[in-house]
Design a protein around this motif. Structure first.
Motif, PDB file in Angstrom:
ATOM      1  N   ARG A   2       9.657  66.026  63.422  1.00  0.00           N
ATOM      2  CA  ARG A   2      10.666  67.082  63.496  1.00  0.00           C
ATOM      3  C   ARG A   2      10.774  67.635  64.917  1.00  0.00           C
ATOM      4  NH1 ARG A   2       9.788  71.356  58.914  1.00  0.00           N
ATOM      5  NH2 ARG A   2       7.921  71.749  60.112  1.00  0.00           N
ATOM      6  N   THR A   3      11.964  68.071  65.265  1.00  0.00           N
ATOM      7  CA  THR A   3      12.208  68.679  66.563  1.00  0.00           C
ATOM      8  C   THR A   3      11.569  70.064  66.582  1.00  0.00           C
ATOM      9  OG1 THR A   3      14.284  67.470  66.781  1.00  0.00           O
ATOM     10  CG2 THR A   3      14.003  69.406  68.181  1.00  0.00           C
ATOM     11  N   GLU A  23      14.525  76.150  60.090  1.00  0.00           N
ATOM     12  CA  GLU A  23      13.471  75.558  59.264  1.00  0.00           C
ATOM     13  C   GLU A  23      14.036  74.948  57.996  1.00  0.00           C
ATOM     14  OE1 GLU A  23       9.575  78.088  60.747  1.00  0.00           O
ATOM     15  OE2 GLU A  23      10.624  78.771  58.946  1.00  0.00           O
ATOM     16  N   GLY A  26      15.315  71.506  58.667  1.00  0.00           N
ATOM     17  CA  GLY A  26      14.393  70.459  59.087  1.00  0.00           C
ATOM     18  C   GLY A  26      13.779  70.581  60.461  1.00  0.00           C
ATOM     19  N   TYR A  27      14.064  71.652  61.177  1.00  0.00           N
ATOM     20  CA  TYR A  27      13.461  71.866  62.489  1.00  0.00           C
ATOM     21  C   TYR A  27      12.116  72.573  62.317  1.00  0.00           C
ATOM     22  CZ  TYR A  27      17.868  70.556  64.632  1.00  0.00           C
ATOM     23  OH  TYR A  27      18.979  69.861  65.028  1.00  0.00           O
ATOM     24  N   GLU A  28      11.223  72.380  63.265  1.00  0.00           N
ATOM     25  CA  GLU A  28       9.949  73.085  63.270  1.00  0.00           C
ATOM     26  C   GLU A  28      10.015  74.162  64.351  1.00  0.00           C
ATOM     27  OE1 GLU A  28       5.197  72.338  64.112  1.00  0.00           O
ATOM     28  OE2 GLU A  28       6.567  70.627  64.136  1.00  0.00           O
TER      29      GLU A  28
END
Length: 115
Positions: A2-3, A23, A26-28
């Motif tokens: 994940r980015t 979040e 799908g981003y961290e």
């Protein structure tokens, strides 16, 4: 993988909502900062892939922070509530890869700017 994103904005409410939104998409989100000096320190410590950076900060401008982060690793995306025509032309000059208006923030918009 994940980015990894660092969110920099002086408004805690915006940081919380941006964190939640990114979040869920799908981003961290690896951290948050409320001003320019904290952003630079957090970027060095956390080593994010992307810094989502507000243009208006209490101690400096997002343009100055983007310029200081140039060549250190993370890609910078500027954000603001201001008219995009006032900001977007100057994003590249500051070393940012693009601009996303706060009202248009989404994972898909970040991906579009990063592509």
């Amino acid at each position: 993988m994940r980015t990894r994103v660092l969110i920099v904005d002086d408004h805690a409410r915006f940081r919380r909502s941006a964190r939640r939104l990114l979040e869920l998409e799908g981003y961290e989100v690896v951290g948050e900062a409320a001003d320019g000096s904290s952003a630079i320190a957090a970027a060095a410590e956390l080593r994010p892939d992307v810094v989502l950076l507000d243009v208006n900060l209490p101690d400096t401008t997002g343009f100055d922070v983007a310029d200081r982060l140039r060549g250190t690793g993370p890609r910078v995306i500027l954000t603001s509530d201001r008219d995009p025509s006032e900001i977007a032309p100057f994003a590249a000059q500051a070393g940012a890869c693009g601009f996303v208006p706060k009202g248009a923030l989404s994972g898909a918009e970040l991906a579009r700017v990063l592509a």
